[in-house]
Design an enzyme around this catalytic site. Structure first.
Site, mmCIF file in Angstrom:
data_model
loop_
_atom_site.group_PDB
_atom_site.id
_atom_site.type_symbol
_atom_site.label_atom_id
_atom_site.label_comp_id
_atom_site.label_asym_id
_atom_site.label_seq_id
_atom_site.Cartn_x
_atom_site.Cartn_y
_atom_site.Cartn_z
ATOM 1 C CG HIS A 1 6.333 0.683 0.215
ATOM 2 N ND1 HIS A 1 6.939 1.264 -0.943
ATOM 3 C CD2 HIS A 1 6.942 -0.580 0.479
ATOM 4 C CE1 HIS A 1 7.729 0.054 -1.526
ATOM 5 N NE2 HIS A 1 7.604 -0.754 -0.576
ATOM 6 C CD GLU B 1 5.106 4.175 -1.665
ATOM 7 O OE1 GLU B 1 5.121 2.805 -1.957
ATOM 8 O OE2 GLU B 1 6.076 4.300 -0.752
ATOM 9 C CB CYS C 1 11.845 -0.771 0.290
ATOM 10 S SG CYS C 1 10.428 -0.648 1.267
#
Length: 370
Positions: free
Chosen positions: A343, A345, A257
């Site tokens: 993302h 994760e 990001c």
């Protein structure tokens, strides 16, 4: 009783548009850029994501608070959003492992929230008119007073916010005896990123946003990580300088990001503020290398210039957002460097892209062998 006695509240947008609702019982006035998240679950992870610092969150799910909160479902040690706008706020909750109510969680951190808002109309308005500054008031301030206060709030474009959420001192995550050492630059890092690295046999030293490359390199890391975070990437001169030195030394590096945007800027590729941004847990991305599709968790209001990236001789696009064709990932052809604008994760979200952490480890292994 709360449903009949709650005070009226106001959401005022910078263009003068007003939405009315009710306070959940926390008096105050709060400011930020209004944005919306389309996720149907994971509200606690969203509220504590440092990338949302300085933003008023509009929840598109009809019910917020219905499953309470849990001490483990956090991405930072405190709430990061400036305020919350929702349709139905649940004062009661039901969840086997809940550690408390969302109402009490908000009260402890004095987060101003306005409920009973027509969020479908609000989101539709933002989609048509773009993200903009706004103010939530639950303490009886007049419209004229709020307009005067809102006029003083700076725009997100050009705003450096990483310093507001980054750690002040370095800290460690994982086992010191782990196989790999990672130097992570904290621009607003999420806890689940660190968990994903640690479970892949990494020992991570997390550095403040204003650290230097030399300080990070002194840790003798096997790889570098540039984190997510809030605000405009353009003012992050220190982080951009670190990225340039990482690339000059050909150290393995992975950016997520804001870190992805910093790596683009380090390569002379510009970034821009998006009309609305991407925020949700169901964003479709195509992996241009494998041809496979991924459902991803995203949270960003800035993006990398695709036209400039396509013309760069040393860079290639690895992922594209299927909805609008924006850059979702890139890698360098001549360096051990890759990054994504979403993302992997998750937290909350799907795990389609968790392989990117494995890819980072594989890149490190190749560099060690070399």
């Amino acid at each position: 009783m709360k449903y009949t006695t709650r005070q009226k509240a106001i959401l005022l947008l910078s263009d003068g548009t007003i939405f009315y609702g009710k306070s959940i019982g926390i008096e105050g006035t709060t400011f930020g850029e209004v944005c919306f998240n389309t996720g149907m679950t994971g509200y606690q992870e969203i509220f504590t994501d440092p990338s949302y610092f300085g933003q008023i969150m509009v929840a598109t799910n009809a019910h917020i608070g219905n499953y309470g909160v849990n001490a483990e479902d956090i991405e930072a040690d405190q709430i990061m959003i400036s305020g919350l706008v929702c349709k139905n706020f649940s004062f009661s909750h039901s969840r086997a492992n809940s550690s408390g109510s969302l109402e009490d969680y908000f009260k402890k951190q004095n987060l101003v929230c306005i409920s009973d808002v027509d969020t479908r109309a609000l989101v539709s308005y933002i989609r048509d008119n773009g993200a903009m500054n706004a103010v939530i008031s639950t303490d009886g301030k007049s419209i004229d007073e709020l307009k005067a206060l809102l006029a003083k709030v700076p725009d997100m474009k050009g705003l450096e916010l990483a310093s507001k959420v980054s750690t002040k001192e370095p800290y460690f995550v994982g086992q010191e005896t782990a196989t790999y050492k990672i130097a992570a630059l904290d621009l607003g890092i999420k806890k689940n990123i660190l968990r994903n690295l640690a479970k892949r046999d990494c020992y991570i030293k997390v550095f403040p946003f204003d650290a230097t490359y030399e300080e990070m390199k002194a840790f003798n890391p096997d790889g570098f990580f540039l984190s997510n975070g809030p605000g405009d990437p353009d003012p992050l001169y220190g982080a951009i300088d670190i990225a340039k030195k990482i690339l000059a030394n050909d150290d393995p590096v992975f950016g997520i990001c804001l870190g992805h945007q910093v790596l683009a800027l380090a390569n002379g590729i510009s970034t821009y503020k998006m009309f609305n941004g991407h925020r949700g847990i169901n964003h479709p991305v195509k992996n241009e290398i494998t041809g496979k599709g991924e459902i991803t968790s995203q949270n960003h209001g800035f993006a990398v210039n695709r036209e400039e990236l396509e013309k760069h001789p040393d860079l290639e696009i690895t992922h594209l957002h299927i909805n609008d064709g924006t850059v979702a990932g890139m890698r360098m052809k001549n360096k051990n460097c890759f990054s994504v604008q979403y993302h992997p994760e998750a937290s909350p979200g799907p795990h389609d892209s968790s392989y990117l952490f494995d890819q980072f480890i594989e890149n490190i292994k190749k560099a060690v062998k070399a």
